[in-house]
Design a protein around this motif. Structure first.
Motif, PDB file in Angstrom:
ATOM      1  N   ILE A  44      10.672   1.798   8.695  1.00 40.13           N
ATOM      2  CA  ILE A  44      11.696   2.437   7.584  1.00 40.13           C
ATOM      3  C   ILE A  44      12.077   2.324   6.662  1.00 40.13           C
ATOM      4  N   SER A  45      12.737   1.490   6.707  1.00 41.96           N
ATOM      5  CA  SER A  45      13.756   0.880   5.737  1.00 41.96           C
ATOM      6  C   SER A  45      12.244  -0.064   4.779  1.00 41.96           C
ATOM      7  N   GLU A  46      11.252  -0.048   4.945  1.00 39.59           N
ATOM      8  CA  GLU A  46      10.602  -0.617   4.578  1.00 39.59           C
ATOM      9  C   GLU A  46       9.437   0.656   3.280  1.00 39.59           C
ATOM     10  N   LEU A  47       9.554   1.713   4.154  1.00 42.03           N
ATOM     11  CA  LEU A  47       9.080   3.276   3.865  1.00 42.03           C
ATOM     12  C   LEU A  47       9.846   3.282   2.821  1.00 42.03           C
ATOM     13  N   ARG A  48      11.259   3.498   2.601  1.00 34.72           N
ATOM     14  CA  ARG A  48      12.054   3.984   2.023  1.00 34.72           C
ATOM     15  C   ARG A  48      12.443   2.501   0.531  1.00 34.72           C
ATOM     16  N   LEU A  49      12.461   1.453   0.941  1.00 32.00           N
ATOM     17  CA  LEU A  49      12.467   0.287  -0.111  1.00 32.00           C
ATOM     18  C   LEU A  49      11.348   1.103  -1.431  1.00 32.00           C
ATOM     19  N   ALA A  50      10.291   1.219  -0.489  1.00 29.77           N
ATOM     20  CA  ALA A  50       9.191   1.680  -0.943  1.00 29.77           C
ATOM     21  C   ALA A  50       8.961   3.348  -2.032  1.00 29.77           C
ATOM     22  N   GLY A  51      10.634   4.045  -1.753  1.00 33.41           N
ATOM     23  CA  GLY A  51      10.270   5.422  -2.347  1.00 33.41           C
ATOM     24  C   GLY A  51       9.748   6.331  -1.601  1.00 33.41           C
ATOM     25  N   TRP A  52       9.515   6.317  -0.408  1.00 30.37           N
ATOM     26  CA  TRP A  52       8.415   7.106   0.086  1.00 30.37           C
ATOM     27  C   TRP A  52       9.079   8.007   0.242  1.00 30.37           C
ATOM     28  N   SER A  53       8.706   9.291   0.625  1.00 33.88           N
ATOM     29  CA  SER A  53       9.260  10.089   1.580  1.00 33.88           C
ATOM     30  C   SER A  53       7.750  11.158   2.050  1.00 33.88           C
ATOM     31  N   GLY A  54       8.261  11.984   3.397  1.00 32.47           N
ATOM     32  CA  GLY A  54       7.815  12.270   3.942  1.00 32.47           C
ATOM     33  C   GLY A  54       7.870  12.445   6.006  1.00 32.47           C
ATOM     34  N   SER A  55       6.372  12.942   6.537  1.00 36.05           N
ATOM     35  CA  SER A  55       6.982  13.127   7.490  1.00 36.05           C
ATOM     36  C   SER A  55       5.800  12.170   8.342  1.00 36.05           C
ATOM     37  N   ILE A  56       6.407  11.378   9.250  1.00 36.69           N
ATOM     38  CA  ILE A  56       6.070  10.933  10.939  1.00 36.69           C
ATOM     39  C   ILE A  56       6.421  11.338  11.667  1.00 36.69           C
ATOM     40  N   TRP A 116       0.587  -1.284   0.646  1.00 36.96           N
ATOM     41  CA  TRP A 116      -0.463   0.121  -0.229  1.00 36.96           C
ATOM     42  C   TRP A 116       0.922   1.460   0.067  1.00 36.96           C
ATOM     43  N   ALA A 117       2.156   1.247   0.168  1.00 36.64           N
ATOM     44  CA  ALA A 117       2.999   2.298  -0.432  1.00 36.64           C
ATOM     45  C   ALA A 117       2.794   3.981  -1.157  1.00 36.64           C
ATOM     46  N   ASP A 118       1.859   3.244  -2.218  1.00 35.89           N
ATOM     47  CA  ASP A 118       1.941   4.704  -2.988  1.00 35.89           C
ATOM     48  C   ASP A 118       0.407   5.164  -2.584  1.00 35.89           C
TER      49      ASP A 118
END
Length: 300
Positions: free
Chosen positions: A249-261, A202-204
């Protein structure tokens, strides 16, 4: 040179309902937070959001801090007075997000109260199709928090976007590219759903992340079950719960995600009240370490 570590920022939520958001931002801006999510509970109380956005920006000053997301939490699908105020609050947040520098508004979908989840879908489509168009005109994204607010598939008061089966339904009703999730692992763990694989799928659709965790008390479950007298799960501030945020966070980065936590506090059974900011600053540094790029701050 771009700081790649800060492609994912670590911040916190700030209550904006009663008019004190800018003041609060000024009070805690030097603790090391990199972002803020001003949020409203059910109503904006008639505040001038353009003016509030300016005051929040002034409180941040020249610090390297962003506001990417506004929160508007309530039930915009029903038609009591407070629900209508929530719906208007969504419209006002969408229209004024740019005054905060934000490009996302987050909250609950709403729900037809005390009815099965699927009974809410026609009203959901009516309300959110219109709001999605309004947001698209402003280059704003809409993000639904994955919180059940003690509801379930059969009944509830606030939100239908609380598990993947519901996400499939609502994104089918509103396939708009600017409708997605304000995701956090806590609300999946409360229902014994494994959160980490959701990022891969669901990263996108994850537009914003809440920093909140949970501790599942498996010994209580084995002895008392999940419907007994003993509490089987605690919502926790990150760093005190079961999630490995380095993996998240590693999974978010692998998915190319950027933003705020942005940390969602006020739920931890230990680090609350007089220990609230002690817990939040610990979480801030814990999440920065998980991301890479630690910052040590004095909680005051």
């Amino acid at each position: 040179m771009t700081d790649l570590a800060k492609s994912i920022r670590i911040g916190t939520m700030v209550n904006a309902t009663k008019g004190g958001a800018a003041k609060r931002i000024g009070e805690i801006a030097d603790l090391g937070f990199e972002s803020f999510e001003p949020f409203f509970w059910q109503t904006t109380n008639g505040q001038d959001l353009a003016e509030l956005g300016k005051r929040c920006a002034d409180a941040i000053g020249d610090r390297d801090i962003t506001i990417s997301t506004l929160g508007m939490f309530g039930n915009p699908l029903e038609e009591t007075e407070i629900d209508l105020q929530t719906l208007q609050g969504w419209k006002d947040c969408i229209d004024n997000a740019h005054h905060f520098g934000a490009n996302c508004v987050a909250g609950f979908t709403g729900r037809i109260r005390n009815k099965p989840l699927t009974d809410s879908l026609p009203r959901y489509k009516e309300v959110w199709s219109e709001l999605a168009r309004r947001a698209a005109d402003k280059d704003v994204k809409i993000a639904f928090e994955n919180c059940a607010m003690d509801g379930n598939w059969v009944s509830g008061d606030w939100n239908i976007a609380h598990n993947p089966d519901a996400w499939e339904l609502i994104f089918n009703e509103t396939p708009d590219d600017n409708i997605g999730l304000e995701w956090e692992p806590c609300h999946q763990m409360v229902y014994l759903i494994e959160p980490l694989p959701q990022i891969r799928k669901w990263a996108d659709k994850i537009f914003h992340v809440h920093g909140k965790d949970a501790t599942i008390r498996w010994d209580v479950i084995r002895e008392h079950g999940i419907f007994g007298k003993e509490k089987f799960v605690f919502m926790r501030t990150p760093g005190f719960g079961d999630s490995n945020w380095t993996d998240i966070i590693s999974e978010l980065r692998l998915a190319g995600w950027s933003g705020s936590i942005d940390i969602e506090g006020w739920h931890d059974p230990v680090y609350r009240d007089g220990l609230e900011m002690t817990g939040q600053v610990f979480a801030l540094n814990y999440l920065k370490n998980a991301r890479g790029g630690a910052f040590v701050a004095d909680p005051g």
